[in-house]
Design an enzyme around this catalytic site. Structure first.
Site, PDB file in Angstrom:
ATOM      1  N   ASP A  37       3.022   4.380  -3.431  1.00 37.26           N
ATOM      2  CA  ASP A  37       2.145   4.005  -2.161  1.00 37.26           C
ATOM      3  C   ASP A  37       1.013   4.748  -2.492  1.00 37.26           C
ATOM      4  O   ASP A  37       0.856   5.505  -3.237  1.00 37.26           O
ATOM      5  CB  ASP A  37       2.916   4.792  -1.019  1.00 37.26           C
ATOM      6  CG  ASP A  37       4.075   3.932  -0.418  1.00 37.26           C
ATOM      7  OD1 ASP A  37       4.163   2.788  -0.820  1.00 37.26           O
ATOM      8  OD2 ASP A  37       4.657   4.517   0.452  1.00 37.26           O
ATOM      9  N   ASP A  41      -4.593  -4.488   1.413  1.00 44.25           N
ATOM     10  CA  ASP A  41      -4.848  -5.151   2.984  1.00 44.25           C
ATOM     11  C   ASP A  41      -5.561  -4.322   3.794  1.00 44.25           C
ATOM     12  O   ASP A  41      -5.648  -4.714   5.019  1.00 44.25           O
ATOM     13  CB  ASP A  41      -3.340  -4.927   3.634  1.00 44.25           C
ATOM     14  CG  ASP A  41      -2.313  -6.069   3.208  1.00 44.25           C
ATOM     15  OD1 ASP A  41      -2.760  -7.019   2.408  1.00 44.25           O
ATOM     16  OD2 ASP A  41      -1.153  -6.216   3.688  1.00 44.25           O
ATOM     17  N   ASP A  71      -0.777   7.092  -1.391  1.00 44.09           N
ATOM     18  CA  ASP A  71      -0.971   8.625  -1.577  1.00 44.09           C
ATOM     19  C   ASP A  71       0.111   9.175  -2.520  1.00 44.09           C
ATOM     20  O   ASP A  71       0.131  10.368  -2.653  1.00 44.09           O
ATOM     21  CB  ASP A  71      -0.668   9.262  -0.102  1.00 44.09           C
ATOM     22  CG  ASP A  71       0.870   9.032   0.264  1.00 44.09           C
ATOM     23  OD1 ASP A  71       1.284   7.919   0.284  1.00 44.09           O
ATOM     24  OD2 ASP A  71       1.484   9.890   0.942  1.00 44.09           O
ATOM     25  N   ASP A  78      11.837  -1.302   2.305  1.00 43.15           N
ATOM     26  CA  ASP A  78      12.622  -0.829   0.925  1.00 43.15           C
ATOM     27  C   ASP A  78      14.145  -0.549   1.115  1.00 43.15           C
ATOM     28  O   ASP A  78      14.658  -0.804   0.137  1.00 43.15           O
ATOM     29  CB  ASP A  78      11.797   0.613   0.839  1.00 43.15           C
ATOM     30  CG  ASP A  78      11.845   1.379   1.977  1.00 43.15           C
ATOM     31  OD1 ASP A  78      12.270   1.263   3.200  1.00 43.15           O
ATOM     32  OD2 ASP A  78      10.833   2.448   1.941  1.00 43.15           O
TER      33      ASP A  78
END
Length: 539
Positions: free
Chosen positions: A201, A142, A203, A295
């Protein structure tokens, strides 16, 4: 003649001054009398009610934490490991079916302008030890920076050439933020080939055996919808702030997640480092962007549909902690506002569902939401940073020792169970958590009332390998030159309030609270001036 006039003027001035002083004295005495009446009639009763409410909330909180700690201890002592509670058999290549014995898995990596970490996450996903033809890696980019988008796409092409089934997907908008990206990613045709979806994610860097250690739980236990792994942090020793964060996060995983998995087969999905059964995800309504904790929203909806979760603490995924105070504030605001807002939106859904027991409904509403996501944040700041210091100024109000000493001491020592190696940092953890509680409380109120920044999504900044680069010092001695960007007014205001209360208590020695209030005031001052965490140079 002139002397007599001067004398007359002087006498007139002195008379006027004396009258003014008398008037001011009377007004001051009147104000003092009025304040005493207000204090007795209004302030003291309200403060006593506030103390009582805070003591009740503190008791609720400590009971919840003791219960979770005992449950976690029970799981360890009696070896209630996931492999003993659920069927687990390693996946193996079949002589007849070959790699078809391995279910198809989709690996999703949502990212947004992740210049520092995109190579790490994509590389880790592509190195997973799983048959290459049975896994599809989907990079959901994105990014709004054209240069970063080009770099991410190039990285995907490099791995494609090496034989990895990796897909690069972009949108022309950021509707729904991360939830919108994940939802859009599930709409691609090739996703229909997959049975499970792993989410990381940008990281997060899973070990190569991650899928081999998690997917078998879903394959052999049809009632399970989610397998959640534990987070480990590559920069836990970056600075004092990250060390303290590690203590809180280790407690969350080792105690909260372990207890929820053991007692109720339910816990909040952490949004990453987990594997979902796609059928369960779809049956639960898929990804929704109605809160900033998409989530947890999905986890709650899956739970009230009757699905079970399992937490596997032995599977660890490396990630990064926010190492700047600004990034941490933004993260904690989102993590506190979202659950409170989700509580508001799902309470009725939980009550009316017929697919779970009333005991689990009570657990969800009372324990999971009310105590941990609302009361914990409110009582931490209001009681220890407002009520106790303010009570110093009101001699008519006393607070029992069990509320001031025993309960916070119990909570503090329970927290160290997650990270015993950081026990010497307990005092720093107390003061740091109380400061951050200011923003968590504001976020909770915002979420409950659904006002202001309730749906604001701020991506947590990551540094990746930036601070390991030899050309950039790990900690910059001169902080950011833009002073207004690192000064936080709320922290400074509370610091001044606490300092005044501590000075008053020191002079009159009502309860020797100044021993605690002075250091807490200093903590608010240090964090209010931005002298915490890692400073990075301007770009």
């Amino acid at each position: 003649m002139a002397t007599s006039k001067v004398g007359a003027i002087s006498e007139s001035f002195l008379s006027l001054f004396s009258s003014s002083c008398s008037l001011l004295r009377l007004q001051w005495e009147e104000l003092v009398v009025r304040w005493r009446i207000i204090r007795v009639m209004v302030v003291v009763p309200l403060l006593k009610v506030a103390v009582l409410l805070c003591l009740i909330m503190s008791a609720m909180l400590v009971f919840e934490k003791v219960t979770m700690a005992l449950t976690s201890l029970y799981a360890k002592v009696f070896r209630r490991r996931p492999e003993r509670r659920y069927k687990f058999e390693p996946l193996k290549e079949d002589e007849e079916l070959g790699n078809s014995a391995f279910p198809m898995v989709l690996v999703q990596i949502p990212m947004y302008n992740e210049r520092e970490v995109y190579k790490l996450s994509i590389g880790a996903a592509c190195r997973l030890s799983y048959p290459a033809d049975r896994v599809i890696i989907q990079v959901l980019d994105d990014s709004t920076d054209p240069e970063i988008k080009e770099l991410v796409e190039l990285e995907c092409k490099i791995w494609q050439k090496s034989g990895k089934n990796i897909r690069y997907a972009v949108r022309d908008n950021r509707c729904g933020y991360k939830a919108g990206a994940l939802k859009e990613g599930m709409n691609h045709d090739y996703v229909q080939l997959c049975e499970f979806v792993a989410i990381f994610d940008a990281d997060f860097q899973p070990e190569s055996d991650f899928l081999l250690l998690t997917v078998p739980f879903l394959v052999h236990n049809s009632e399970l919808s989610l397998v959640q792994a534990r987070w480990k942090f590559v920069n836990a020793n970056e600075c004092l702030m990250t060390r303290i964060q590690e203590m809180s996060m280790d407690y969350h995983f080792k105690i909260e997640q372990e207890a929820g998995s053991t007692m109720w087969s339910f816990f909040g999905f952490n949004g990453t480092a987990g594997v979902w059964r796609i059928n369960a995800l779809v049956e639960s309504g898929g990804w929704k962007d109605r809160t900033t904790v998409e989530d947890m929203d999905l986890a709650v909806r899956a739970s009230i549909e009757g699905w079970k979760f399992v937490y596997v603490g032995n599977v660890k995924v490396q990630s990064e902690l926010p190492s700047t105070y600004k990034a941490y504030r933004n993260q904690q605001y989102r993590w506190s506002c979202g659950p409170a807002n989700l509580f508001r939106k799902t309470a009725f859904e939980i009550l009316k569902t017929k697919k779970i027991s009333w005991w689990k409904k009570i657990y969800l509403l009372y324990s999971f939401f009310l105590v941990r996501r609302v009361i914990a944040h409110i009582v931490t700041f209001v009681f220890y940073c407002i009520i106790i210091p303010f009570a110093v100024l009101i001699p008519e109000v006393t607070i029992p020792a069990w509320g001031v000493v025993y309960i916070p001491t119990t909570i503090t020592f329970l927290n160290v169970f997650g990270t015993p190696s950081s026990a010497h940092l307990l005092l720093f953890w107390i003061f740091y958590e109380n400061v951050v509680a200011l923003h968590r409380m504001r976020a909770v109120i915002t979420g409950l009332l659904e006002v202001g920044r309730v749906n604001e999504w701020v991506v947590t900044d990551k540094l990746g390998d930036t601070l390991k680069n030899n050309t950039i010092k790990k900690i910059i001695t001169k902080p950011n030159s833009k002073v207004h960007e690192r000064i936080y007014i709320p922290e400074l205001v509370v610091s001044v309030f606490l300092f005044i209360c501590a000075c008053y208590d020191l002079k009159y020695a009502k309860g020797h609270y100044y021993i605690y209030i002075y250091p807490q005031s200093v903590a608010f001052l240090i964090m209010g001036l931005g002298y915490v965490g890692t400073f990075v140079p301007n770009k």
